[in-house]
Scaffold this motif. Structure first.
Motif, short mmCIF file in Angstrom:
data_model
loop_
_atom_site.label_atom_id
_atom_site.label_comp_id
_atom_site.label_asym_id
_atom_site.label_seq_id
_atom_site.Cartn_x
_atom_site.Cartn_y
_atom_site.Cartn_z
N GLN A 43 0.78 -1.25 -0.02
CA GLN A 43 -0.01 0.18 -0.23
C GLN A 43 1.05 1.36 -0.15
OE1 GLN A 43 -0.33 -2.69 2.26
NE2 GLN A 43 -2.59 -3.05 2.48
N VAL A 44 1.98 1.17 0.53
CA VAL A 44 3.04 2.44 0.42
C VAL A 44 2.99 3.05 -0.76
CG1 VAL A 44 5.18 3.26 1.30
CG2 VAL A 44 3.96 1.83 2.96
N ALA A 45 3.75 2.10 -1.72
CA ALA A 45 3.96 2.74 -3.10
C ALA A 45 2.77 3.17 -3.71
CB ALA A 45 4.81 1.63 -3.85
N ALA A 46 1.66 2.25 -3.56
CA ALA A 46 0.33 2.44 -4.42
C ALA A 46 0.01 3.82 -3.76
CB ALA A 46 -0.76 1.73 -3.81
N ALA A 47 -0.18 4.21 -2.41
CA ALA A 47 -0.33 5.61 -2.19
C ALA A 47 0.39 6.70 -2.51
CB ALA A 47 -0.44 5.78 -0.47
N MET A 48 1.74 6.49 -2.69
CA MET A 48 2.52 7.52 -3.38
C MET A 48 2.18 7.81 -4.72
SD MET A 48 6.10 6.42 -1.78
CE MET A 48 7.07 7.84 -1.88
N ILE A 49 1.96 6.70 -5.54
CA ILE A 49 1.58 7.04 -7.00
C ILE A 49 0.12 7.79 -7.10
CG2 ILE A 49 0.75 5.85 -8.92
CD1 ILE A 49 2.79 3.61 -8.20
N TRP A 50 -0.69 7.35 -6.07
CA TRP A 50 -2.10 8.14 -6.08
C TRP A 50 -1.78 9.63 -5.82
CZ3 TRP A 50 -4.32 10.82 -2.00
CH2 TRP A 50 -5.71 11.14 -2.46
N ALA A 51 -0.83 9.79 -4.69
CA ALA A 51 -0.64 11.19 -4.41
C ALA A 51 -0.09 11.94 -5.65
CB ALA A 51 0.25 11.38 -3.28
N MET A 52 0.70 11.44 -6.41
CA MET A 52 1.36 12.11 -7.23
C MET A 52 0.45 12.64 -8.29
SD MET A 52 4.99 10.34 -7.71
CE MET A 52 5.54 11.57 -9.03
N GLY A 53 -0.78 11.80 -8.67
CA GLY A 53 -1.68 11.94 -9.66
C GLY A 53 -2.95 13.07 -9.02
N HIS A 54 -3.03 13.09 -7.44
CA HIS A 54 -4.42 13.75 -7.12
C HIS A 54 -3.93 15.02 -5.88
CE1 HIS A 54 -5.71 9.91 -8.48
NE2 HIS A 54 -6.94 10.61 -8.46
N CYS A 55 -2.67 14.94 -5.69
CA CYS A 55 -2.40 15.99 -4.65
C CYS A 55 -1.68 17.12 -4.90
CB CYS A 55 -1.77 15.15 -3.22
SG CYS A 55 -3.05 14.27 -2.35
N ALA A 56 -1.93 18.23 -4.54
CA ALA A 56 -1.03 19.32 -4.71
C ALA A 56 -0.48 19.78 -3.30
CB ALA A 56 -2.12 20.50 -5.29
N SER A 57 -0.35 20.96 -2.85
CA SER A 57 0.29 21.23 -1.77
C SER A 57 -0.67 21.71 -0.55
CB SER A 57 0.83 22.53 -1.91
OG SER A 57 2.27 22.57 -1.28
N PRO A 58 -0.54 21.14 0.52
CA PRO A 58 -1.44 21.17 1.63
C PRO A 58 -1.36 22.80 2.27
CG PRO A 58 0.20 19.77 2.30
CD PRO A 58 0.37 20.15 0.76
N GLY A 59 -2.60 23.38 2.40
CA GLY A 59 -2.69 24.76 3.00
C GLY A 59 -2.31 25.65 2.10
N ARG A 60 -2.41 25.44 0.65
CA ARG A 60 -2.00 26.42 -0.30
C ARG A 60 -3.21 26.64 -1.39
NH1 ARG A 60 1.85 25.27 2.64
NH2 ARG A 60 4.45 25.60 2.01
N GLY A 61 -4.27 26.25 -1.11
CA GLY A 61 -5.47 26.65 -1.87
C GLY A 61 -6.74 25.87 -1.42
N SER A 62 -7.76 26.23 -2.11
CA SER A 62 -9.24 25.72 -1.67
C SER A 62 -9.72 24.82 -2.78
CB SER A 62 -10.05 27.00 -1.31
OG SER A 62 -10.06 27.86 -2.46
N TYR A 63 -8.91 24.43 -3.90
CA TYR A 63 -9.22 23.80 -4.96
C TYR A 63 -9.15 22.19 -4.46
CZ TYR A 63 -4.30 23.95 -6.14
OH TYR A 63 -2.75 24.11 -5.77
N CYS A 64 -9.77 21.29 -5.22
CA CYS A 64 -9.74 20.09 -4.72
C CYS A 64 -8.44 19.17 -4.36
CB CYS A 64 -10.79 19.06 -5.37
SG CYS A 64 -10.31 18.43 -6.88
N GLN A 65 -7.53 19.55 -5.38
CA GLN A 65 -6.45 18.76 -5.22
C GLN A 65 -5.46 19.39 -4.12
OE1 GLN A 65 -7.52 19.96 -8.10
NE2 GLN A 65 -7.19 18.53 -9.45
#
Ligand code: PLP
Length: 369
Positions: free
Chosen positions: A16-38
Motif C-alpha cells: 500500500q505504501v507505493a500505491a499511496a505514493m503513486i495516487w498522491a502524485m496524480g491527485h494531491c497538490a500542496s496542503p494549506g496552499r489553496g481551496s481547490y480539490c487537489q
C-alpha cells in the motif's frame, strides 16, 4: 536477496505504501496552499498522517512535524534547545545525527553510560551527569549498532525531576517499541519514517512537546503577511512545499504498524534475534554482542575476517548486511569495537525464520575458515 539491513532502511514495505505514493502524485497538490480539490486532498492526506502518528505516539496531530529523515528532526530539536557553546548530556551510544550537530554548535558534551546492555549502570550514569544542569539531554532509545534499548522511561523521569528538556532519538525504536510523547513528557522525539514505520525514504517525524525554533525560513501557507516564521508547530518546522507522496506513503506504513500491532512486530523481531543467536552465538570464530534489553539488531565480529570483507562475501551470496561503524563511532568506542567495526544484522516484519537461518549458516562458514 535476504535483506538484513533494516536498521538502515526497511527496503521491503507493505504494497500500500507505493500505491499511496503513486495516487498522491496524480491527485494531491500542496496542503494549506489553496481551496481547490487537489490542495484539499493534500491537506486531508497530511492531516490523516499526522493523526495516525499522533495516535501511535501519544501526541496531538499539531505536535507532529514532517521532516526529511531522523537527522533533520534531530537537528531541529537540538538546535532549538542547545545554543552555540551550550551544553548537553548524551548516552555513550549516540549516532552521528546527534553528535555532529552538537559538535557543530561547539557544545560542551558529557557522555553518560557506556556499558552495553546494562540499564542500571546507564541510569546511574545519567543521574550523576545531571548534577550539573545541561541545556538538554539527548538520548537514543535503541542503539543502532548493538540493539541495546536504553531505559528511556527512567531517564525521562530524571529529566522531568531536574527540569531538563529531553530529546529522544527513536530512530531504532519507533514502530518496534511503544513510545509516547505524553507519557515521557519529552521536549522532542525524533524518528525516521523509512525504518520501523515502513514509509518511504525522505520521510521523518519530529514530535514536539516544546516550542520549536525553525531551521529554515520560508512559505508555510500561514501568517503570510508577516516576515517572522510562525512560532507554532507544525508550521515552525515545515517551511516550503511538503513531500506529499512521501507523507501519503508514510501514512500507509503507519497503518501497517497499527494493523500488525507493535506487540506482534516486537514478538516477531525478538524471535528472529533469538534464532540468529542460536545459530551464531558460541560458533567457531564468531563473537556476538548480546544481552539484556536487546531489540532486533545484532552486531558480531568474525575472527580473522575484516567486517567489510565479510559483508562483501555475504552480498555476493545475496545477503545484505551492514559493516563498519554504522555512523556511530561513539557507540563503537563505548563497546571497544572502534578499531574493528562490526557486522550488523537488523530485522524487520518482512524477514522470515528461514532467511535468518540461511544467513547464519553463511556467517558460520566464514567463522570456520
Ligand atoms: N539515529 C539513529 C540511532 C539511527 O540509527 C539513524 C539512522 O541509521 C539516525 C539517527 C539517522 O536517521 P536518518 O537516516 O533517517 O536521518
Amino acid at each position: 536477496m535476504i535483506f538484513l539491513d533494516c536498521g538502515a532502511t526497511s527496503l521491503q514495505k507493505p504494497a500500500q505504501v507505493a500505491a499511496a505514493m503513486i495516487w498522491a502524485m496524480g491527485h494531491c497538490a500542496s496542503p494549506g496552499r489553496g481551496s481547490y480539490c487537489q490542495a484539499e486532498e493534500a491537506a486531508q492526506a497530511a492531516f490523516k498522517c499526522r493523526t495516525l502518528a499522533a495516535q501511535l505516539f501519544g501526541a496531538e496531530p499539531e505536535q507532529v512535524v514532517f521532516t526529511m529523515n531522523a537527522t533533520h528532526a534531530l537537528n531541529l530539536a537540538i538546535k532549538t534547545l542547545v545554543s552555540p557553546g551550550g551544553s548537553a548530556v548524551i548516552s555513550g551510544f549516540e549516532h552521528n545525527a546527534v553528535t555532529r550537530p552538537l559538535y557543530a554548535l561547539g557544545a560542551k558534551v558529557r557522555v553518560a553510560g557506556r556499558r552495553l546492555f546494562d540499564p542500571a549502570d546507564t541510569l546511574r550514569a545519567f543521574e550523576a551527569a545531571l548534577d550539573v544542569r545541561p541545556d538538554a539531554v539527548v538520548c537514543t532509545h535503541v542503539s543502532n549498532v548493538f540493539g541495546y534499548r536504553l531505559p528511556i522511561e527512567e531517564i525521562a523521569r530524571l529529566c522531568r525531576e531536574r527540569e531538563v528538556p529531553l530529546v529522544v532519538d527513536a530512530a531504532q525504536s519507533a514502530g518496534h517499541w511503544p513510545i509516547s510523547l505524553r507519557d515521557l513528557g519529552a521536549a522532542f522525539i525524533a524518528m525516521p519514517g523509512h525504518k520501523g514505520l515502513y514509509g518511504p525514504q525522505g520521510t521523518g517525524i519530529l514530535l514536539c512537546g516544546h516550542p520549536l525554533k525553525p531551521l529554515m525560513e520560508g512559505g508555510t501557507g500561514s501568517l503570510s503577511r508577516q516576515q517572522e516564521m510562525p512560532d507554532f508547530p507544525p508550521d515552525a518546522g515545515e517551511a516550503g512545499t511538503h513531500n506529499v507522496p512521501g507523507i501519503c506513503g508514510l501514512a500507509e506504513g503507519l497503518r501497517f504498524v497499527q494493523r500488525q500491532g507493535p506487540a506482534e512486530l516486537l514478538r516477531h523481531e525478538r524471535g528472529l534475534l533469538e534464532l540468529a543467536l542460536e545459530g551464531l552465538d558460541g560458533a567457531s570464530g564468531i563473537r556476538c554482542f548480546h544481552g539484556e534489553a536487546q531489540m532486533g539488531v545484532l552486531s558480531l565480529t568474525v575472527d580473522g575476517v575484516d567486517c567489510e570483507t565479510a559483508a562483501q562475501e555475504l552480498a555476493a551470496r545475496e545477503v545484505a548486511v551492514r559493516a563498519g561503524l554504522h555512523c556511530a563511532p561513539l557507540a563503537h568506542e563505548s563497546a571497544g569495537t572502534l578499531e574493528t567495526g562490526t557486522l550488523r544484522l537488523s530485522f524487520s516484519a518482512f524477514n522470515t525464520r528461514n532467511e535468518v537461518q540461511r544467513a547464519a549458516a553463511i556467517i558460520r562458514e566464514l567463522g570456520n575458515r
